[in-house]
Structures are given as C-alpha cells and as structure tokens.
Write a protein that holds these residues in place. Sequence first.
Motif, PDB file in Angstrom:
ATOM      1  N   PHE A  30      23.124  17.100 -43.142  1.00 39.24           N
ATOM      2  CA  PHE A  30      23.478  16.083 -42.149  1.00 39.24           C
ATOM      3  C   PHE A  30      24.010  14.819 -42.824  1.00 39.24           C
ATOM      4  N   ARG A  31      23.381  14.444 -43.933  1.00 36.22           N
ATOM      5  CA  ARG A  31      23.794  13.226 -44.629  1.00 36.22           C
ATOM      6  C   ARG A  31      25.182  13.391 -45.238  1.00 36.22           C
ATOM      7  N   ALA A  32      25.437  14.524 -45.876  1.00 34.08           N
ATOM      8  CA  ALA A  32      26.727  14.747 -46.537  1.00 34.08           C
ATOM      9  C   ALA A  32      27.878  14.743 -45.529  1.00 34.08           C
ATOM     10  N   LYS A  33      27.639  15.320 -44.342  1.00 37.16           N
ATOM     11  CA  LYS A  33      28.684  15.395 -43.325  1.00 37.16           C
ATOM     12  C   LYS A  33      28.746  14.164 -42.431  1.00 37.16           C
ATOM     13  N   ASN A  34      27.721  13.299 -42.518  1.00 41.83           N
ATOM     14  CA  ASN A  34      27.559  12.207 -41.554  1.00 41.83           C
ATOM     15  C   ASN A  34      27.498  12.786 -40.145  1.00 41.83           C
ATOM     16  N   ARG A  35      26.743  13.867 -40.014  1.00 39.21           N
ATOM     17  CA  ARG A  35      26.636  14.625 -38.769  1.00 39.21           C
ATOM     18  C   ARG A  35      25.440  14.120 -37.972  1.00 39.21           C
ATOM     19  N   PRO A  36      25.591  13.897 -36.664  1.00 40.95           N
ATOM     20  CA  PRO A  36      24.451  13.447 -35.860  1.00 40.95           C
ATOM     21  C   PRO A  36      23.380  14.528 -35.770  1.00 40.95           C
ATOM     22  N   SER A  37      22.126  14.126 -35.780  1.00 45.63           N
ATOM     23  CA  SER A  37      21.022  15.082 -35.806  1.00 45.63           C
ATOM     24  C   SER A  37      20.865  15.847 -34.500  1.00 45.63           C
ATOM     25  N   PHE A  38      21.563  15.413 -33.421  1.00 45.72           N
ATOM     26  CA  PHE A  38      21.457  16.151 -32.162  1.00 45.72           C
ATOM     27  C   PHE A  38      22.397  17.359 -32.118  1.00 45.72           C
ATOM     28  N   ASP A  39      23.202  17.551 -33.173  1.00 49.13           N
ATOM     29  CA  ASP A  39      24.154  18.665 -33.204  1.00 49.13           C
ATOM     30  C   ASP A  39      23.549  19.800 -34.042  1.00 49.13           C
ATOM     31  N   PRO A  40      23.154  20.925 -33.419  1.00 54.57           N
ATOM     32  CA  PRO A  40      22.441  21.976 -34.149  1.00 54.57           C
ATOM     33  C   PRO A  40      23.313  22.698 -35.177  1.00 54.57           C
ATOM     34  N   LEU A  41      22.650  23.402 -36.094  1.00 58.55           N
ATOM     35  CA  LEU A  41      23.318  24.131 -37.173  1.00 58.55           C
ATOM     36  C   LEU A  41      23.252  25.639 -36.924  1.00 58.55           C
ATOM     37  N   ILE A  42      24.130  26.382 -37.584  1.00 59.26           N
ATOM     38  CA  ILE A  42      24.132  27.840 -37.514  1.00 59.26           C
ATOM     39  C   ILE A  42      23.449  28.405 -38.749  1.00 59.26           C
ATOM     40  N   THR A  85      31.894  24.753 -20.180  1.00 60.25           N
ATOM     41  CA  THR A  85      32.700  23.670 -20.724  1.00 60.25           C
ATOM     42  C   THR A  85      31.886  22.824 -21.685  1.00 60.25           C
ATOM     43  N   HIS A  86      32.594  22.217 -22.653  1.00 63.20           N
ATOM     44  CA  HIS A  86      31.937  21.360 -23.632  1.00 63.20           C
ATOM     45  C   HIS A  86      31.951  19.917 -23.163  1.00 63.20           C
ATOM     46  N   GLY A  87      31.458  19.035 -24.021  1.00 61.57           N
ATOM     47  CA  GLY A  87      31.471  17.617 -23.705  1.00 61.57           C
ATOM     48  C   GLY A  87      30.097  16.999 -23.621  1.00 61.57           C
ATOM     49  N   SER A  88      29.042  17.797 -23.782  1.00 62.01           N
ATOM     50  CA  SER A  88      27.687  17.268 -23.677  1.00 62.01           C
ATOM     51  C   SER A  88      27.358  16.362 -24.851  1.00 62.01           C
ATOM     52  N   SER A  89      26.620  15.283 -24.575  1.00 63.30           N
ATOM     53  CA  SER A  89      26.152  14.424 -25.663  1.00 63.30           C
ATOM     54  C   SER A  89      24.941  15.034 -26.359  1.00 63.30           C
ATOM     55  N   ARG A  90      24.387  16.100 -25.774  1.00 57.81           N
ATOM     56  CA  ARG A  90      23.312  16.853 -26.415  1.00 57.81           C
ATOM     57  C   ARG A  90      23.701  18.333 -26.331  1.00 57.81           C
ATOM     58  N   PRO A  91      24.549  18.783 -27.264  1.00 62.45           N
ATOM     59  CA  PRO A  91      25.119  20.126 -27.159  1.00 62.45           C
ATOM     60  C   PRO A  91      24.087  21.231 -27.367  1.00 62.45           C
ATOM     61  N   GLU A  92      24.351  22.388 -26.738  1.00 61.73           N
ATOM     62  CA  GLU A  92      23.504  23.563 -26.892  1.00 61.73           C
ATOM     63  C   GLU A  92      23.828  24.339 -28.165  1.00 61.73           C
ATOM     64  N   ALA A  93      24.989  24.078 -28.732  1.00 65.37           N
ATOM     65  CA  ALA A  93      25.446  24.808 -29.906  1.00 65.37           C
ATOM     66  C   ALA A  93      26.444  23.950 -30.661  1.00 65.37           C
ATOM     67  N   PRO A  94      26.715  24.267 -31.926  1.00 66.49           N
ATOM     68  CA  PRO A  94      27.705  23.497 -32.686  1.00 66.49           C
ATOM     69  C   PRO A  94      29.086  23.562 -32.037  1.00 66.49           C
ATOM     70  N   GLY A  95      29.873  22.500 -32.235  1.00 60.73           N
ATOM     71  CA  GLY A  95      31.258  22.512 -31.797  1.00 60.73           C
ATOM     72  C   GLY A  95      31.464  22.349 -30.314  1.00 60.73           C
ATOM     73  N   MET A  96      30.492  21.789 -29.581  1.00 62.63           N
ATOM     74  CA  MET A  96      30.634  21.627 -28.133  1.00 62.63           C
ATOM     75  C   MET A  96      31.004  20.206 -27.718  1.00 62.63           C
ATOM     76  N   LEU A  97      31.073  19.275 -28.660  1.00 57.43           N
ATOM     77  CA  LEU A  97      31.430  17.910 -28.298  1.00 57.43           C
ATOM     78  C   LEU A  97      32.905  17.846 -27.909  1.00 57.43           C
ATOM     79  N   SER A  98      33.238  17.002 -26.929  1.00 58.51           N
ATOM     80  CA  SER A  98      34.589  16.987 -26.377  1.00 58.51           C
ATOM     81  C   SER A  98      35.615  16.432 -27.364  1.00 58.51           C
ATOM     82  N   ARG A  99      35.207  15.518 -28.254  1.00 57.02           N
ATOM     83  CA  ARG A  99      36.134  14.977 -29.244  1.00 57.02           C
ATOM     84  C   ARG A  99      35.735  15.517 -30.615  1.00 57.02           C
ATOM     85  N   HIS A 100      36.668  16.182 -31.259  1.00 54.86           N
ATOM     86  CA  HIS A 100      36.336  16.849 -32.516  1.00 54.86           C
ATOM     87  C   HIS A 100      37.642  17.210 -33.226  1.00 54.86           C
ATOM     88  N   TYR A 101      37.565  17.636 -34.466  1.00 56.79           N
ATOM     89  CA  TYR A 101      38.734  18.135 -35.211  1.00 56.79           C
ATOM     90  C   TYR A 101      39.827  17.084 -35.354  1.00 56.79           C
TER      91      TYR A 101
END
Length: 314
Positions: free
Chosen positions: A46-58, A210-226
């Motif tokens: 999480f630290r290396a990616k600056n990834r929010p802790s609410f975004d789960p990992l695979i 559809t994606h866009g949740s601020s608390r996603p059920e899975a990785p890659g579901m946030l509406s703004r990405h990439y």
Amino acid sequence: MQAIIGTDPAEAAQRLSRGELVALPTETVYGLGGHALNLRAVTNIFRAKNRPSFDPLILHQSDTDRIFRYARRVPEGARALAEACWPGPLTLVLERQPTVPDLVTAGLGTVALRVPDHPLTRDVLSRVDFPVAAPSANPFGYVSPVTARHVADQLGDRIDYILDGGACRVGLESTIVTFDGNGQPIVLRKGGTPVEQLEDILQQSVSVRTHGSSRPEAPGMLSRHYSPGVPLTLVERADGSGTAEHAIVRFGSPARNAYEYSLSENGQLEEAAHRLFVTLRSLADAGYREATVEMVPENGLGLAINDRLRRAAR
C-alpha cells in the motif's frame, strides 16, 4: 536504491519469503507482489503504490487447489470458471477464510483469488507456501505496467526486485467475478476474459455491476483510474490529423503521421488490448497537451478496453 531487475524465480521466491516486495510478470499486467499473510509486506505494498487501504488486493497462487484454501465456500459456478479459465485473466471474489488479514481484504468478508498464466510467476508461486498479494505494479490511479521497464520507471526506488518476464501477453487486468447468495454470477470488473466467454462456460447470463463506489468490493472498481497524465477526449471516429500538441489514437486504421497511434490497424481487439496501456503511457512520455482516442466496438475485449478508456478520460 533502485530495484534489481532479474529473471530468477528462485531469488524472487526467497525475497517474497523474507517479506520483500517483488514485481511479477503475468499475462495481464505486472503485479507488485508481497507475502499476503505478512502484515509488514502488505503494508509496504500500500505504501509503495500510495494505494488507499479501502481498496482490496488480489491473492495469487500457482494452482486452483492452493488458491481455494483461502475461500470458505466455493460456489459451483466458481469451480466451473476456475476449471475453464485458470490459469488465466480471471479473478474470483469469494467468502474468505479468517486466515486472510483484514488489510488484504479492506475489512470485507470476501477475498479476491487468481491463478495467473505466466511460467515465471507460476514457478515463483509454486516455491512458496503462502499466497502472494499483487495489485498492479504502478502508483495508484496510473496506467498499469506491461513491461519490467515500466515498473522500474515508476516504482524502481520503492521495491526490491523486478522479475523480468518480457511484455505482458494480454495487456489488460483480469476480469473479476463474484456470486450472490443464490449463486448468480456478477462481473465486478471487465477485463481479459470477455463476458461472453463467461456466459458460454456457465450457460447463463452474467450481470455487470457498475463501478464508482468509494468502498469498492474488488480492485479496479473506482470510477477514476488509469490516468495517463494527458487529457483524453473519446470519440467514435477522429477527424483531422495529429499535431505536435494534440495526438490521435486510432482503431481499425493506420496512424497518418508521427503524432498518431493505432491500437490495431486491422481492428483486432486482442491487439488493441495488448497495446492499450503502452499507448497511453506513450502519450505522457511524448508530452502532448491533449489526445483524441477512438473507442473500440462494445463486444468481447472491447468492453474492457472502453471501460479503461472511459476511466482514463475522467
């Protein structure tokens, strides 16, 4: 200190066992791997990616039996998809075992599981007795890496080792599927396994959430990405020609000058998926002020390609 780039699966496995971070090649994109049951290693992901802790990992492992150890219950449909698609670009979100740390799952009662299709990484995974958590090996929100050099350029000073397995074959992240309480399949993220293929395997329709949740059920579901770092305008067909400040990305036709790119001159979706992230990265590297990108047909892998383009353009 810059990460070491190498090709030794044994060294990669040893480093993961010690709690170090290792970038791993897959058929989809490069993943940033860490010992999933080691909280220090997961925290460092999480630290290396600056990834929010609410975004789960695979979680990744080398075969179906080993990865399903971390699920409490595996629906019949999940087993059918695993048998048909693994190893490959598919992730299954299932009820988790209590041995999986909350930090990995963002506190959810489910866990994302996958068996990747790359010989070097499957060799690494076969050498360790734990699952490897591995989100894409890039800073959070940016274009996913499809070569070892992409990883080194963006995260090389934050990780320990990069296992160089060449360019990724698919070039899009895995499709993510879960099942509701009645065993009905739901796609949480479109990706390298087309929805039509899932429906053929399961012999039933598959819904897409559809994606866009601020608390996603899975990785890659946030509406703004990439984010490619260049403003994108998405069109069906681009008029005019590219300029030194305004690039054009075409599909189904060749580039007309040095300021244009083609995802696939012949309109092949597999080729477009393979080239997508490389092309988006090239736009930023070339310093364009803006870019116009032609959408691809909304079928097969085109659904996932357009999904990434829409989120990159927000």
